[in-house]
Design a protein around this motif. Structure first.
Motif, PDB file in Angstrom:
ATOM      1  N   ALA A  50     -75.655 -11.687  22.879  1.00 35.98           N
ATOM      2  CA  ALA A  50     -75.305 -12.813  23.760  1.00 35.98           C
ATOM      3  C   ALA A  50     -76.159 -14.035  23.478  1.00 35.98           C
ATOM      4  O   ALA A  50     -75.705 -15.176  23.638  1.00 35.98           O
ATOM      5  CB  ALA A  50     -75.454 -12.389  25.220  1.00 35.98           C
TER       6      ALA A  50
ATOM      7  N   LEU B 277     -68.332  -9.946  23.374  1.00 40.19           N
ATOM      8  CA  LEU B 277     -69.474  -9.372  24.086  1.00 40.19           C
ATOM      9  C   LEU B 277     -69.014  -8.342  25.104  1.00 40.19           C
ATOM     10  O   LEU B 277     -67.875  -8.394  25.578  1.00 40.19           O
ATOM     11  CB  LEU B 277     -70.251 -10.472  24.807  1.00 40.19           C
ATOM     12  CG  LEU B 277     -70.909 -11.539  23.940  1.00 40.19           C
ATOM     13  CD1 LEU B 277     -71.448 -12.664  24.820  1.00 40.19           C
ATOM     14  CD2 LEU B 277     -72.032 -10.942  23.101  1.00 40.19           C
TER      15      LEU B 277
ATOM     16  N   ASP C 169     -70.393  -7.125  30.864  1.00 43.54           N
ATOM     17  CA  ASP C 169     -71.545  -7.501  31.681  1.00 43.54           C
ATOM     18  C   ASP C 169     -72.340  -8.658  31.078  1.00 43.54           C
ATOM     19  O   ASP C 169     -73.139  -9.293  31.766  1.00 43.54           O
ATOM     20  CB  ASP C 169     -72.476  -6.297  31.895  1.00 43.54           C
ATOM     21  CG  ASP C 169     -73.027  -5.766  30.587  1.00 43.54           C
ATOM     22  OD1 ASP C 169     -72.344  -5.910  29.554  1.00 43.54           O
ATOM     23  OD2 ASP C 169     -74.141  -5.212  30.591  1.00 43.54           O
ATOM     24  N   GLN C 170     -72.137  -8.952  29.800  1.00 43.37           N
ATOM     25  CA  GLN C 170     -72.830 -10.073  29.168  1.00 43.37           C
ATOM     26  C   GLN C 170     -71.951 -11.313  29.108  1.00 43.37           C
ATOM     27  O   GLN C 170     -72.432 -12.398  28.830  1.00 43.37           O
ATOM     28  CB  GLN C 170     -73.259  -9.684  27.752  1.00 43.37           C
ATOM     29  CG  GLN C 170     -74.296  -8.582  27.725  1.00 43.37           C
ATOM     30  CD  GLN C 170     -74.773  -8.274  26.308  1.00 43.37           C
ATOM     31  OE1 GLN C 170     -74.848  -9.156  25.466  1.00 43.37           O
ATOM     32  NE2 GLN C 170     -75.070  -7.015  26.048  1.00 43.37           N
TER      33      GLN C 170
ATOM     34  N   ASP D 124     -80.009  -8.902  20.810  1.00 49.27           N
ATOM     35  CA  ASP D 124     -79.275  -9.524  21.913  1.00 49.27           C
ATOM     36  C   ASP D 124     -78.163 -10.395  21.337  1.00 49.27           C
ATOM     37  O   ASP D 124     -78.385 -11.545  20.947  1.00 49.27           O
ATOM     38  CB  ASP D 124     -80.230 -10.356  22.762  1.00 49.27           C
ATOM     39  CG  ASP D 124     -79.553 -10.882  24.019  1.00 49.27           C
ATOM     40  OD1 ASP D 124     -78.374 -10.552  24.244  1.00 49.27           O
ATOM     41  OD2 ASP D 124     -80.201 -11.630  24.778  1.00 49.27           O
TER      42      ASP D 124
ATOM     43  N   SER E 145     -67.565 -15.067  23.136  1.00 50.29           N
ATOM     44  CA  SER E 145     -67.830 -14.367  24.402  1.00 50.29           C
ATOM     45  C   SER E 145     -66.906 -13.168  24.569  1.00 50.29           C
ATOM     46  O   SER E 145     -67.276 -12.161  25.175  1.00 50.29           O
ATOM     47  CB  SER E 145     -67.658 -15.325  25.580  1.00 50.29           C
ATOM     48  OG  SER E 145     -68.626 -16.352  25.529  1.00 50.29           O
TER      49      SER E 145
END
Length: 255
Positions: free
Chosen positions: A75, A245, A248-249, A73, A242
């Motif tokens: 994020a 990413l 959607d994340q 993950d 960010s």
């Protein structure tokens, strides 16, 4: 653990068995030990022949990871890196030494340790990017093993079918046996095609996908560590990470 592979493989087998029953077949008739040994064992051996024993050992680890591995993950690493950037900006890089014991990601831990030790930022990036390259290479080789198995299995299944048909021709004088022998001959082709498309190719695709996610997470860590060393503003760090990413994340981070 991300159960996608387990669900997909078992679900496909269930649909195959249900379809066989709906057509009036007997699932037990699909279990032919000689055909299974020929296809699965033969495929494994030719895959080993096409590489090294180290590749085979890597494939075993990849198989375990495909079924039990956790989805990386990327994020989740962003808040940690932003927090560290804030602390480093206020108190300096040496202040991060106290936070090392709380870091669970070994890759992030290595990057922070190099930064705290005063390693040149370019050297830190080169070291960490070399590790990313190594991960990508290992992932590619492991996935290649199963992709190759997906290519070999149907052909080896055909070999089994030809062997079975030869046995059929040897028994033309006994017509009552021909039906059973012909059906048995085609079981090898069934197992070859089924193992390739239900198991080998999906596992290879799964390993490739997990490798992509792992590399993406590592690249975010590299950018975060570089921002720490540069003393960047935490808000700028968050926006920069960010942006790496998937869309959607990014939304939860922006919120």
């Amino acid at each position: 653990m991300d159960p996608a592979t387990m669900i997909g493989v078992l679900g496909a087998l269930v649909f195959i068995v249900v379809a066989n029953v709906m057509e009036g077949g007997n699932p037990a008739s699909l279990i032919a030990i000689p055909a299974m040994l020929l296809v699965l064992g033969g495929t494994l051996m030719v895959c080993i022949a096409g590489g090294t024993m180290a590749d085979a050992k890597l494939a075993v680890k990849g198989l375990v990871k495909a079924f039990t591995g956790k989805r990386p993950d990327a994020a989740a690493a962003v808040p940690t890196l932003v927090s560290l950037a804030d602390k480093a900006r206020r108190e300096g890089l040496l202040a991060l030494e106290d936070a090392l014991n709380e870091i669970e990601d070994p890759f992030l831990l290595r990057g922070l340790t190099l930064a705290i030790d005063g390693t040149d930022p370019e050297e830190v990036r080169d070291i960490l990017e070399a590790e990313v390259t190594a991960v990508k290479a290992a992932t590619k080789q492991t996935a290649k093993f199963f992709t190759a198995a997906g290519a070999y299995a149907p052909t080896i299944g055909i070999i089994g079918t030809v062997m079975g048909l030869v046995h059929v021709l040897e028994n033309l004088a006994e017509p009552e046996k021909l039906g059973h022998l012909i059906a048995g001959a085609f079981i090898a082709t069934l197992w070859g095609v089924m193992s390739a498309n239900v198991f080998f190719l999906p596992v290879g695709a799964r390993i490739t996908r997990l490798g992509e996610l792992e590399a993406a997470q590592m690249e975010i860590v590299i950018e975060g560590v570089a921002s720490l060393q540069a003393g960047a503003n935490p808000r700028v760090v968050q926006q920069r990470l960010s942006s790496l990413l998937p869309a959607d994340q990014r939304e939860p981070e922006a919120a």
